[in-house]
Each structure stands twice: as C-alpha cells, then as structure tokens.
Design a protein around this motif. Sequence first.
Motif, PDB file in Angstrom:
ATOM      1  N   ARG A  54       0.713  -1.297  -0.018  1.00 30.00           N
ATOM      2  CA  ARG A  54      -0.003  -0.094  -0.098  1.00 30.00           C
ATOM      3  C   ARG A  54       0.901   1.408  -0.192  1.00 30.00           C
ATOM      4  NH1 ARG A  54      -4.932   0.515   0.017  1.00 30.00           N
ATOM      5  NH2 ARG A  54      -5.596  -1.460   0.588  1.00 30.00           N
ATOM      6  N   PRO A  55       1.989   1.405   0.866  1.00 28.18           N
ATOM      7  CA  PRO A  55       2.687   2.724   0.807  1.00 28.18           C
ATOM      8  C   PRO A  55       3.381   2.915  -0.665  1.00 28.18           C
ATOM      9  CG  PRO A  55       3.315   1.380   2.688  1.00 28.18           C
ATOM     10  CD  PRO A  55       2.606   0.308   1.791  1.00 28.18           C
ATOM     11  N   TYR A  56       3.385   2.003  -1.481  1.00 29.57           N
ATOM     12  CA  TYR A  56       4.202   2.142  -2.718  1.00 29.57           C
ATOM     13  C   TYR A  56       3.030   2.224  -4.002  1.00 29.57           C
ATOM     14  CZ  TYR A  56       7.625   0.065   0.025  1.00 29.57           C
ATOM     15  OH  TYR A  56       8.610  -0.191   1.196  1.00 29.57           O
ATOM     16  N   LEU A  57       1.861   2.220  -3.774  1.00 35.73           N
ATOM     17  CA  LEU A  57       0.745   2.266  -4.868  1.00 35.73           C
ATOM     18  C   LEU A  57       0.764   3.572  -5.439  1.00 35.73           C
ATOM     19  CD1 LEU A  57      -1.967   0.406  -3.213  1.00 35.73           C
ATOM     20  CD2 LEU A  57      -0.499  -0.513  -4.617  1.00 35.73           C
ATOM     21  N   ARG A  58       0.326   3.518  -6.689  1.00 35.98           N
ATOM     22  CA  ARG A  58       0.191   5.002  -7.473  1.00 35.98           C
ATOM     23  C   ARG A  58      -1.256   5.471  -7.010  1.00 35.98           C
ATOM     24  NH1 ARG A  58      -0.061   3.514 -13.905  1.00 35.98           N
ATOM     25  NH2 ARG A  58       2.038   2.964 -13.065  1.00 35.98           N
ATOM     26  N   PRO A  59      -1.191   6.879  -6.976  1.00 37.37           N
ATOM     27  CA  PRO A  59      -2.447   7.400  -6.564  1.00 37.37           C
ATOM     28  C   PRO A  59      -3.551   6.806  -7.475  1.00 37.37           C
ATOM     29  CG  PRO A  59      -0.591   8.939  -6.751  1.00 37.37           C
ATOM     30  CD  PRO A  59       0.013   7.705  -7.250  1.00 37.37           C
ATOM     31  N   GLY A  60      -4.660   6.909  -6.684  1.00 41.73           N
ATOM     32  CA  GLY A  60      -5.974   6.608  -7.737  1.00 41.73           C
ATOM     33  C   GLY A  60      -6.303   5.241  -7.992  1.00 41.73           C
ATOM     34  N   VAL A  61      -5.412   4.256  -7.368  1.00 44.94           N
ATOM     35  CA  VAL A  61      -5.478   2.846  -8.001  1.00 44.94           C
ATOM     36  C   VAL A  61      -6.877   2.283  -7.343  1.00 44.94           C
ATOM     37  CG1 VAL A  61      -4.746   0.382  -7.282  1.00 44.94           C
ATOM     38  CG2 VAL A  61      -3.240   2.121  -7.874  1.00 44.94           C
ATOM     39  N   ASP A 103     -10.071  -3.581  -8.337  1.00 45.48           N
ATOM     40  CA  ASP A 103      -9.206  -4.008  -9.569  1.00 45.48           C
ATOM     41  C   ASP A 103      -7.805  -4.446  -8.811  1.00 45.48           C
ATOM     42  OD1 ASP A 103      -8.618  -4.122 -12.460  1.00 45.48           O
ATOM     43  OD2 ASP A 103      -6.603  -3.201 -11.639  1.00 45.48           O
ATOM     44  N   LEU A 104      -7.116  -3.705  -7.813  1.00 47.27           N
ATOM     45  CA  LEU A 104      -5.833  -4.137  -7.091  1.00 47.27           C
ATOM     46  C   LEU A 104      -6.260  -5.707  -6.672  1.00 47.27           C
ATOM     47  CD1 LEU A 104      -3.246  -3.676  -5.886  1.00 47.27           C
ATOM     48  CD2 LEU A 104      -4.333  -2.516  -3.819  1.00 47.27           C
ATOM     49  N   ARG A 105      -7.330  -5.578  -5.742  1.00 41.13           N
ATOM     50  CA  ARG A 105      -7.664  -7.126  -5.041  1.00 41.13           C
ATOM     51  C   ARG A 105      -7.598  -8.174  -6.111  1.00 41.13           C
ATOM     52  NH1 ARG A 105      -8.608  -9.210  -0.394  1.00 41.13           N
ATOM     53  NH2 ARG A 105      -8.053  -7.224   0.425  1.00 41.13           N
ATOM     54  N   THR A 128       6.558 -11.813 -14.190  1.00 42.50           N
ATOM     55  CA  THR A 128       5.256 -11.790 -13.932  1.00 42.50           C
ATOM     56  C   THR A 128       4.782 -10.998 -13.044  1.00 42.50           C
ATOM     57  OG1 THR A 128       4.718 -14.415 -14.730  1.00 42.50           O
ATOM     58  CG2 THR A 128       2.880 -12.825 -13.776  1.00 42.50           C
ATOM     59  N   ALA A 129       5.403 -10.884 -11.942  1.00 50.60           N
ATOM     60  CA  ALA A 129       5.293  -9.803 -10.602  1.00 50.60           C
ATOM     61  C   ALA A 129       5.468  -8.437 -11.379  1.00 50.60           C
ATOM     62  CB  ALA A 129       6.189 -10.221  -9.644  1.00 50.60           C
ATOM     63  N   ASP A 130       6.547  -8.270 -12.022  1.00 50.82           N
ATOM     64  CA  ASP A 130       7.002  -6.921 -12.795  1.00 50.82           C
ATOM     65  C   ASP A 130       5.787  -6.470 -13.543  1.00 50.82           C
ATOM     66  OD1 ASP A 130       9.457  -7.045 -11.366  1.00 50.82           O
ATOM     67  OD2 ASP A 130      10.451  -7.626 -13.263  1.00 50.82           O
ATOM     68  N   LEU A 131       5.077  -7.278 -14.290  1.00 53.04           N
ATOM     69  CA  LEU A 131       3.883  -6.634 -14.986  1.00 53.04           C
ATOM     70  C   LEU A 131       2.795  -6.422 -14.032  1.00 53.04           C
ATOM     71  CD1 LEU A 131       3.715  -9.622 -17.589  1.00 53.04           C
ATOM     72  CD2 LEU A 131       4.822  -7.144 -17.800  1.00 53.04           C
ATOM     73  N   LEU A 132       2.598  -7.115 -12.893  1.00 53.75           N
ATOM     74  CA  LEU A 132       1.584  -6.329 -12.135  1.00 53.75           C
ATOM     75  C   LEU A 132       1.969  -5.259 -11.428  1.00 53.75           C
ATOM     76  CD1 LEU A 132       0.274  -9.892 -10.339  1.00 53.75           C
ATOM     77  CD2 LEU A 132      -1.050  -8.352 -11.897  1.00 53.75           C
ATOM     78  N   ALA A 169       3.945  -3.089 -12.586  1.00 53.34           N
ATOM     79  CA  ALA A 169       3.993  -1.722 -13.566  1.00 53.34           C
ATOM     80  C   ALA A 169       2.447  -1.246 -13.469  1.00 53.34           C
ATOM     81  CB  ALA A 169       4.268  -2.372 -14.638  1.00 53.34           C
ATOM     82  N   ARG A 170       1.336  -2.029 -13.093  1.00 55.61           N
ATOM     83  CA  ARG A 170       0.044  -1.829 -13.008  1.00 55.61           C
ATOM     84  C   ARG A 170      -0.630  -0.756 -11.883  1.00 55.61           C
ATOM     85  NH1 ARG A 170      -4.609  -3.220 -16.039  1.00 55.61           N
ATOM     86  NH2 ARG A 170      -6.693  -3.142 -15.056  1.00 55.61           N
ATOM     87  N   TYR A 171       0.158  -1.293 -10.771  1.00 57.39           N
ATOM     88  CA  TYR A 171      -0.386  -0.635  -9.465  1.00 57.39           C
ATOM     89  C   TYR A 171       0.552   0.076  -8.688  1.00 57.39           C
ATOM     90  CZ  TYR A 171      -3.611  -4.306 -10.562  1.00 57.39           C
ATOM     91  OH  TYR A 171      -4.877  -5.140 -11.046  1.00 57.39           O
ATOM     92  N   LEU A 172       1.913  -0.121  -9.035  1.00 54.96           N
ATOM     93  CA  LEU A 172       2.857   0.715  -8.264  1.00 54.96           C
ATOM     94  C   LEU A 172       3.521   1.868  -8.819  1.00 54.96           C
ATOM     95  CD1 LEU A 172       5.014  -2.497  -7.091  1.00 54.96           C
ATOM     96  CD2 LEU A 172       3.133  -1.573  -5.668  1.00 54.96           C
ATOM     97  N   ALA A 173       3.614   2.841  -7.970  1.00 52.86           N
ATOM     98  CA  ALA A 173       4.185   4.177  -8.415  1.00 52.86           C
ATOM     99  C   ALA A 173       5.747   3.877  -8.553  1.00 52.86           C
ATOM    100  CB  ALA A 173       4.129   5.208  -7.326  1.00 52.86           C
TER     101      ALA A 173
END
Length: 225
Positions: free
Chosen positions: A155-162, A166-168, A204-208, A210-214
């Motif tokens: 959570r501390p690393y998530l991009r704003p507005g996630v 969708d994240l879950r 695969t984790a890198d792809l995820l 890139a979608r959610y982390l800032a």
Amino acid sequence: MDVRAPAGQGRRSGTWGGRTQEERRAERRRRIIAAALDIWLENGWAAVTMRGICNRVGLNDRYFYEHFADRDELLAAVWDEVCFEVFGELSAVVAENLALPPLEILHLAIARAVALQSDGPARILFGNHAGSRILEERRKSTLTEATDLLIATGRPYLRPGVDESDLRMGVLMGIGGFTELLTAWRTGTIDTDTDRIIDHVTRTADLLGARYLALPDRPADQSGA
C-alpha cells in the motif's frame, strides 16, 4: 537442614520432573504436531492417522484426544503452524529490505517463498489436498490472507488513484497463479528448476507491479533508436 519436599508433593502441586502439568501438556501437543508434520512430509496428509502418530511419539490415544477432537483438527493445526512460519519469514524479508525499491523487495520475497516450499515444511501447502474438506478450506483462507498481506505491504508504494477492487483482483490472480504454479511443480506436472520458476514469477510480478505501483520513470533511450 533438609528442605526437600516430601515424597509425592511435586505430583500433588502439579509439577513432575521440574515441569508443570500445563508445560507437559504443551510439550505433548508440540510432539503430536511435529510427528504429524513429519508423516505428512514423508507420505502426504492422508497418511496422518491418530494411531500412527501415537506410535511415533510413544503416547496412548487419550493424549491425542486431550488436544484434538479428530484428525481434521490436527491437520488444521499443522497447516496453521506452517502458514504462521511462512508468513513470518516473508514479513521478515520485507522488514529487512525496506530501503530497497518495492519490486526488488517483491523479488526477494518470491525467491524466499520458492525456497521455503523447496526445502522446508511449506511443502505441505503445495501438495494435493483433494479429499480433505478442512485442507481445502484452509487453502482458500490462506489465499485470502496472503492477498490481504501483500496488499497491506504494498500500500505505501501504490500509485495514486488505484482502484481497490481492481487491485484485489490482480493480487488475487497473481498469488493464486503463483500457488498453482508451485503446486504443479511440486506434484511433477511441470518439469523445471528453481531458478526458472523464480525468473518466471518475478517477470510476471513486474507486469503486475507496473500496473499498480508508483515506479520511477525509466531513463529515456539515448541510443537514438
């Protein structure tokens, strides 16, 4: 002056051999769980029986039922202890590497998770649990708990507005896929090695991620291409 307790006093006061009754009960419970885990690792969960455990630890069946109503309750206790150990190990990886970028922390956690199921008791989490209602229930709850843990950690690393839903869904798919991959590897459905498993999962984790982390922007390509 002789200050030794009269004969039998230790037994009446609840101590025997320097241990209290509760300490002896706790030790018996640990021995039963340890024996169940050993049998499970050797021959699978279906080989765990009350009689086999009692024979292994040298206890009669009344001590088994002192702690567990039946085999299902024991299997659940073994599963819970192993999960507690695994979650503790992975939480320690995160805590010890907080200065690193989030994806690097995730890579380390993935490598540790793979190592745990290769070399430790976590192997029981990735076997075939078909036929055991309690283990299927535990497997589902563990997936939910792992999803909650990863979301809370990231959570501390998530991009704003996630979007939370969708994240879950994304995290659940990622962990579920990881679990199924390790299960397939553990049961021989996939023939590969540890390094390739780790490499595939981290990509695969890198792809995820890139979608959610800032994540920091990559430097511009200076090659002129």
